[in-house]
Scaffold this motif. Sequence first.
Motif, short mmCIF file in Angstrom:
data_model
loop_
_atom_site.label_atom_id
_atom_site.label_comp_id
_atom_site.label_asym_id
_atom_site.label_seq_id
_atom_site.Cartn_x
_atom_site.Cartn_y
_atom_site.Cartn_z
N GLY B 244 -16.99 5.68 5.68
CA GLY B 244 -15.42 5.25 6.41
C GLY B 244 -15.02 3.77 5.85
O GLY B 244 -15.69 2.96 5.30
N ILE B 245 -13.68 3.61 6.28
CA ILE B 245 -13.18 2.24 5.61
C ILE B 245 -12.22 1.87 6.54
O ILE B 245 -11.32 2.38 7.25
CB ILE B 245 -12.63 2.73 4.20
N GLY B 246 -12.25 0.47 6.77
CA GLY B 246 -11.14 -0.06 7.45
C GLY B 246 -10.40 -1.37 6.56
O GLY B 246 -11.09 -1.88 5.55
N VAL B 247 -9.16 -1.58 6.52
CA VAL B 247 -8.48 -2.36 5.78
C VAL B 247 -7.73 -3.20 6.41
O VAL B 247 -7.09 -3.23 7.61
CB VAL B 247 -7.46 -1.58 4.76
N THR B 248 -7.56 -4.56 6.06
CA THR B 248 -6.89 -5.68 6.51
C THR B 248 -6.07 -6.18 5.54
O THR B 248 -6.50 -6.35 4.36
CB THR B 248 -7.89 -6.86 6.97
N GLY B 249 -4.73 -6.34 5.77
CA GLY B 249 -3.76 -6.97 4.85
C GLY B 249 -2.36 -7.21 5.48
O GLY B 249 -2.56 -7.66 6.68
N PHE B 250 -1.52 -6.83 4.75
CA PHE B 250 0.01 -7.29 5.25
C PHE B 250 1.07 -6.12 5.37
O PHE B 250 0.62 -5.31 4.43
CB PHE B 250 0.47 -8.47 4.38
N VAL B 251 1.82 -6.34 6.23
CA VAL B 251 2.87 -5.25 6.21
C VAL B 251 3.98 -6.27 6.20
O VAL B 251 3.85 -7.46 6.78
CB VAL B 251 2.96 -4.49 7.49
N ILE B 252 5.32 -5.65 5.96
CA ILE B 252 6.61 -6.39 6.08
C ILE B 252 7.34 -5.75 7.04
O ILE B 252 7.57 -4.50 6.77
CB ILE B 252 7.23 -6.57 4.55
N PRO B 253 7.81 -6.42 8.20
CA PRO B 253 8.58 -5.54 9.34
C PRO B 253 9.80 -5.12 8.96
O PRO B 253 10.37 -5.76 7.94
CB PRO B 253 8.44 -6.55 10.54
N THR B 254 10.34 -4.22 9.36
CA THR B 254 11.62 -3.58 9.35
C THR B 254 12.61 -4.70 9.84
O THR B 254 12.26 -5.11 11.06
CB THR B 254 11.87 -2.33 9.82
N GLY B 255 13.51 -5.11 9.08
CA GLY B 255 14.59 -6.22 9.62
C GLY B 255 13.90 -7.47 9.33
O GLY B 255 14.68 -8.57 9.91
N ALA B 256 12.84 -7.81 8.52
CA ALA B 256 12.64 -9.10 8.06
C ALA B 256 13.52 -9.94 7.37
O ALA B 256 14.20 -9.28 6.39
CB ALA B 256 11.34 -8.90 7.38
#
Lengths: 325, 367
Positions: B244-256
């Motif tokens: 199994g794998i979990g990932v931590t990172g970044f997202v750019i929100p809609t409307g940024a």
Amino acid sequence: MATQVQAKRTAFQTTLQRIQARGFFSHTLPFWLLLPALLIIAAIQFYPGFYSIWLSFQDRQGAVWNFVGLRNFERIFNSAAFRESVGHTVVFLVGYVVVTMFASLVIALLLNRTVKLSGIYITLIFIPWVIADVIAGLAFGLLVVPEYGLLSPILSNPALFPPKGLSITSDPAPRPWIPGFPFPPAPAMYYLILATAWRALPFVTLLILAALKTVPRELIESARIDGASSLQVLRLITLPLILPTLVVALFNLTLGGMNGIGLVFTLTRGGPGTATEVLSFLLYTIGFGRLEFGRAAALSVLIAIINLLLILLTLRVSRTEERVQ
Amino acid sequence: MAAVQAGGDVPDLMQAGDGSLIPLLKNGAIQDLTDWIKAQSWFSDLDPSAVAACTGPDGKIYCVPVAISPYIVFVWKDHFPNGYPKTPEEFKQAAEALKAKNVYAITFFGSTAFDGDGATRFTNMLIQSFGGGFDDGQGKMKLDRPENVAAIEFLREIVAAGYVHPSSWEGTTTPFIEEEPMKTAEAASFPTGIFGYRYVNPLKAPNGNEYKKGNEEDMLDAITAGDVFIAPLFAPEGKKPGCGIGVTGFVIPTGAKNPDAAKDYINWVMTKEQNPDWVLGPGGGFPALRSMLPEIEARAPVAKAFYEQAAAAVAASQCRPWYGSLERRNEAKKIIQTAVYKLVKEDPSADISATLKAAEEEYNRGN
């Protein structure tokens, strides 16, 4: 000074006369006096109640609540977890109420006799009542941890619990006698019932003891003169006279057992597996574990209905008993 | 997130893991980063499993993975002197030999505690190793499949044979009790998340060596000393070990309002100077950028052997998130682990296929 007192009296009488003159106000005075209490009850009882009902027909999509009709109820009825937890709740409630009522009655009858140091016994018996659920649950849990629990050497002894000892924390329930109904339950359920009964014992014991003190001694003595045995005195005189108290105790235990979560949460967390997952714990899991508030609200409405039915049933049984007596 | 967007005050960047990807995506809360991320110089250096975890069901990439948390097996060397078994058959043989020495071959989080978290751990690893999974790729649960049935049959077998430490099932009533037998070497192996080792201390090796700082360095010391090694899980012939794998990172929100500034920040985090700090910090994990490993080992020398072995184990495994395309993950994991628990512990004679079918139908009714 006397003038001031006189002036105050006059002012008060004037005000009273004005109130009496205003027929409306005088007629509705009880309402105005009750209003603060009604507002508080509305804020802390009715509003959350109606909000839960509203919520039970909603589902959250992002920041928006969508009306979904009876879908939350449908999903609950269709879930195996709900069906199982109804069974677990029935087993738990019956076990808890029977064990607590019986043990409390026996202890109260013993304490009702003239016993030396009975005050000390009553104080000691009261201790579990003042201990928080969380602490009681953790303490009972620590007793049976396989690796270091105080009771573990006894429980894991195959000679006492053949063929391979007993593990409260992991032994599953035996195959059910009736398919789909969790009886006989897992050892953890017996243990949970024991712990919960231990917590409730003092209150019910004291309640019954107080009722026993009100039973007229002359009645019992005259029954004994007429040749009644102890069992007959208990069944035909004592129990009927303390029946209203027993009903109150029954109410308390049933509703407390149905809605309580503290001991389940700290002692078994619904496990092993789902062996002790009662309705209140399932509600907690859905609401605060999965944050599915719509479905949790639907389940809470169902639990409220079950509570209501249990109250009506208890009242009906107790009234029937009274008529029989 | 959706509430913040509704309020109009949208952040430029948000730290998010793969765990929240589908709900964010379904609510239209995050931007498609496919074209941008593929154009970056570091893209080809990303671990493919991390990219897969950031990819939505539509094949587009929605998050930038920085750290990953794969699942591996911690093994006592003295109990498995010839290495960890490669196949289930080898495992059973080794487990039988260990049983003769009163040692359990394995301990794991098998209870239904924490809303069925076990489904995301060993259950998932085993099922993936057998080539199975939990979803159909379209958001529906798909449990009743031959690979899953085979995995559960294997699990039943090793439990019935007494190769699994009993505490594996006791986590509901005593959280994390399954770690105890690993600490004392009463159990020979412990599959868990890569940073699960932080809580498994102090340690006493079968050869008598003790590691008793009482913190996360105990396991690192045991690995450096060679008493513990890290391995991928076993898998049937022709299959890759599940992980199994979990990932931590970044997202750019809609409307940024400043997506370009957000992208500049991400590029800065992905530099050799910044990335190791981020990966080694709280909430980090194993580097998603494969070339960062030597840098991280240099900055954390005490963990050098750990990172090297973990990297090898991950490379030998096929790591993917447990949930696939399932959206209601808390509900899904409870349903899955309850079904597995019932089949293995409560009623080992129950029909596996029928039970799995009933479980998947229960979830799918909520779709």
